[in-house]
Design an enzyme around this catalytic site. Structure first.
Site, mmCIF file in Angstrom:
data_model
loop_
_atom_site.group_PDB
_atom_site.id
_atom_site.type_symbol
_atom_site.label_atom_id
_atom_site.label_comp_id
_atom_site.label_asym_id
_atom_site.label_seq_id
_atom_site.Cartn_x
_atom_site.Cartn_y
_atom_site.Cartn_z
ATOM 1 N N GLY A 49 0.798 -1.216 0.000
ATOM 2 C CA GLY A 49 0.000 0.000 0.000
ATOM 3 C C GLY A 49 0.831 1.267 0.000
ATOM 4 O O GLY A 49 0.294 2.365 0.045
ATOM 5 N N CYS A 50 2.150 1.118 -0.047
ATOM 6 C CA CYS A 50 3.044 2.272 -0.094
ATOM 7 C C CYS A 50 3.621 2.382 -1.506
ATOM 8 O O CYS A 50 3.995 1.371 -2.095
ATOM 9 C CB CYS A 50 4.187 2.122 0.907
ATOM 10 S SG CYS A 50 3.669 2.069 2.621
ATOM 11 N N ALA A 51 3.700 3.594 -2.021
ATOM 12 C CA ALA A 51 4.283 3.794 -3.342
ATOM 13 C C ALA A 51 5.783 3.498 -3.313
ATOM 14 O O ALA A 51 6.338 2.968 -4.260
ATOM 15 C CB ALA A 51 4.035 5.213 -3.821
ATOM 16 N N SER A 52 6.429 3.839 -2.201
ATOM 17 C CA SER A 52 7.848 3.559 -2.015
ATOM 18 C C SER A 52 8.011 2.150 -1.448
ATOM 19 O O SER A 52 7.059 1.548 -0.965
ATOM 20 C CB SER A 52 8.458 4.551 -1.024
ATOM 21 O OG SER A 52 8.252 5.862 -1.444
#
Length: 136
Positions: A49-52
């Protein structure tokens, strides 16, 4: 219900005049955080759920929650450092009672993070809650 370490961060944010200074401070917090051992940066510790790229590995000692965390993005490393200050040393059973959204709002992060970063922050908080629930 915040730790002394988080209160120190909140006090520093109160003294910083504008968001650019606060943003720089978040990055500095991330730079000051010890790196997570690369051997722990595996799919099982990755936060979805994190772009990074974000990894969180729980460390439970004497019933208290702590974690190692890291990211490939400096601002996200800073957010991990803030979450570490918020949760580190808290009894495992008390982790779910911490209102991370309200605490982050005190820092003004709710207003100044992009939607993508805000979603990632929520995913990190949810992961911390899941990890503490599994340890309880």
């Amino acid at each position: 219900m915040a730790t002394a370490a988080f209160e120190d961060i909140a006090e520093t944010f109160d003294f910083l005049d504008d968001w650019e200074d606060r943003y720089r401070h978040v990055i500095e917090l991330g730079k000051a955080m010890p790196p997570m051992d690369a051997a722990l940066q595996v799919p099982a510790t990755r936060v979805e759920g994190c772009a990074s790229q974000v990894w969180i590995m729980p460390v439970i000692e004497d019933g208290r929650f702590d974690f190692h965390g890291d990211s490939d993005a400096m601002i996200v490393r800073g957010l991990i450092a803030i979450l570490h200050a918020l949760y580190s040393g808290v009894p495992v059973a008390e982790v779910p009672a911490i209102d991370a959204q309200a605490e982050m709002k005190r820092l003004g992060l709710d207003e100044h993070l992009s939607a993508q970063r805000s979603n990632g922050l929520r995913a990190m908080v949810e992961r911390i809650r899941q990890l503490s629930a599994a340890a309880a």
